[in-house]
Design a protein around this motif. Structure first.
Motif, mmCIF file in Angstrom:
data_model
loop_
_atom_site.group_PDB
_atom_site.id
_atom_site.type_symbol
_atom_site.label_atom_id
_atom_site.label_comp_id
_atom_site.label_asym_id
_atom_site.label_seq_id
_atom_site.Cartn_x
_atom_site.Cartn_y
_atom_site.Cartn_z
ATOM 1 N N VAL A 12 0.881 -1.167 0.000
ATOM 2 C CA VAL A 12 0.000 0.000 0.000
ATOM 3 C C VAL A 12 0.921 1.219 0.000
ATOM 4 N N VAL A 13 0.852 2.020 -1.063
ATOM 5 C CA VAL A 13 1.743 3.166 -1.219
ATOM 6 C C VAL A 13 1.286 4.326 -0.348
ATOM 7 N N TYR A 14 -0.024 4.593 -0.319
ATOM 8 C CA TYR A 14 -0.562 5.703 0.476
ATOM 9 C C TYR A 14 -2.028 5.430 0.774
ATOM 10 N N GLN A 15 -2.451 5.829 1.967
ATOM 11 C CA GLN A 15 -3.857 5.760 2.327
ATOM 12 C C GLN A 15 -4.137 6.913 3.269
ATOM 13 N N GLY A 16 -5.088 7.787 2.879
ATOM 14 C CA GLY A 16 -5.416 8.928 3.720
ATOM 15 C C GLY A 16 -6.250 9.946 2.971
ATOM 16 N N GLU A 17 -6.435 11.112 3.606
ATOM 17 C CA GLU A 17 -7.238 12.177 3.005
ATOM 18 C C GLU A 17 -6.343 13.139 2.236
ATOM 19 N N VAL A 18 -6.858 13.573 1.083
ATOM 20 C CA VAL A 18 -6.132 14.514 0.235
ATOM 21 C C VAL A 18 -7.102 15.576 -0.286
ATOM 22 N N GLU A 19 -6.535 16.660 -0.775
ATOM 23 C CA GLU A 19 -7.346 17.728 -1.353
ATOM 24 C C GLU A 19 -7.534 17.544 -2.856
ATOM 25 N N SER A 20 -6.531 16.955 -3.526
ATOM 26 C CA SER A 20 -6.609 16.740 -4.971
ATOM 27 C C SER A 20 -5.636 15.644 -5.382
ATOM 28 N N VAL A 21 -5.898 15.067 -6.567
ATOM 29 C CA VAL A 21 -5.027 14.034 -7.129
ATOM 30 C C VAL A 21 -4.881 14.313 -8.622
ATOM 31 N N LEU A 22 -3.655 14.319 -9.116
ATOM 32 C CA LEU A 22 -3.383 14.488 -10.540
ATOM 33 C C LEU A 22 -2.800 13.176 -11.050
ATOM 34 N N VAL A 23 -3.441 12.594 -12.076
ATOM 35 C CA VAL A 23 -3.017 11.297 -12.595
ATOM 36 C C VAL A 23 -2.752 11.367 -14.099
ATOM 37 N N PRO A 24 -1.834 10.505 -14.596
ATOM 38 C CA PRO A 24 -1.531 10.473 -16.028
ATOM 39 C C PRO A 24 -2.473 9.527 -16.778
ATOM 40 N N GLY A 25 -3.644 9.995 -17.137
ATOM 41 C CA GLY A 25 -4.602 9.177 -17.882
ATOM 42 C C GLY A 25 -4.064 8.804 -19.247
ATOM 43 N N SER A 41 -10.639 4.767 -15.167
ATOM 44 C CA SER A 41 -9.754 5.093 -16.280
ATOM 45 C C SER A 41 -8.454 4.320 -16.158
ATOM 46 N N SER A 42 -7.867 4.009 -17.305
ATOM 47 C CA SER A 42 -6.534 3.418 -17.307
ATOM 48 C C SER A 42 -5.509 4.538 -17.196
ATOM 49 N N LEU A 43 -4.348 4.201 -16.652
ATOM 50 C CA LEU A 43 -3.280 5.181 -16.476
ATOM 51 C C LEU A 43 -2.068 4.758 -17.293
ATOM 52 N N SER A 44 -1.385 5.745 -17.828
ATOM 53 C CA SER A 44 -0.163 5.469 -18.579
ATOM 54 C C SER A 44 1.043 5.816 -17.721
ATOM 55 N N GLU A 45 2.220 5.621 -18.276
ATOM 56 C CA GLU A 45 3.442 5.954 -17.543
ATOM 57 C C GLU A 45 3.492 7.450 -17.295
ATOM 58 N N GLY A 46 3.858 7.830 -16.090
ATOM 59 C CA GLY A 46 3.936 9.246 -15.757
ATOM 60 C C GLY A 46 3.978 9.467 -14.264
#
Length: 79
Positions: A12-25, A41-46
């Protein structure tokens, strides 16, 4: 606030509350904020970035998937 859980096959890399998440779709990066519409959604390298009360954190992934539903964000990623 969003509830974020990031898992990889190893841990488990992270578990908790956040304000926002930016992902490489696969079709481009996108940001997940409070009350985001449900999505899978699937994610690509990034880079995955997330903002907590203590600041921003980021790490690189080789791919994976993201699921958003009712302010709960789940990422299954390959590091």
């Amino acid at each position: 606030m969003l509830k974020l859980k990031i898992v990889s096959p190893e841990k488990v890399v992270y578990q908790g509350e956040v304000e926002s998440v930016l992902v490489p779709g696969t079709l481009g990066s996108f940001e997940i904020l409070n009350d985001h519409a449900p999505i899978i959604s699937s994610l690509s390298e990034g880079k995955v970035e997330y903002a907590t009360k203590d600041g921003k954190k980021d790490f690189n992934i080789h791919g994976g998937f993201v699921s958003v539903k009712k302010n709960e964000v789940s990422l299954c990623v390959e590091l």
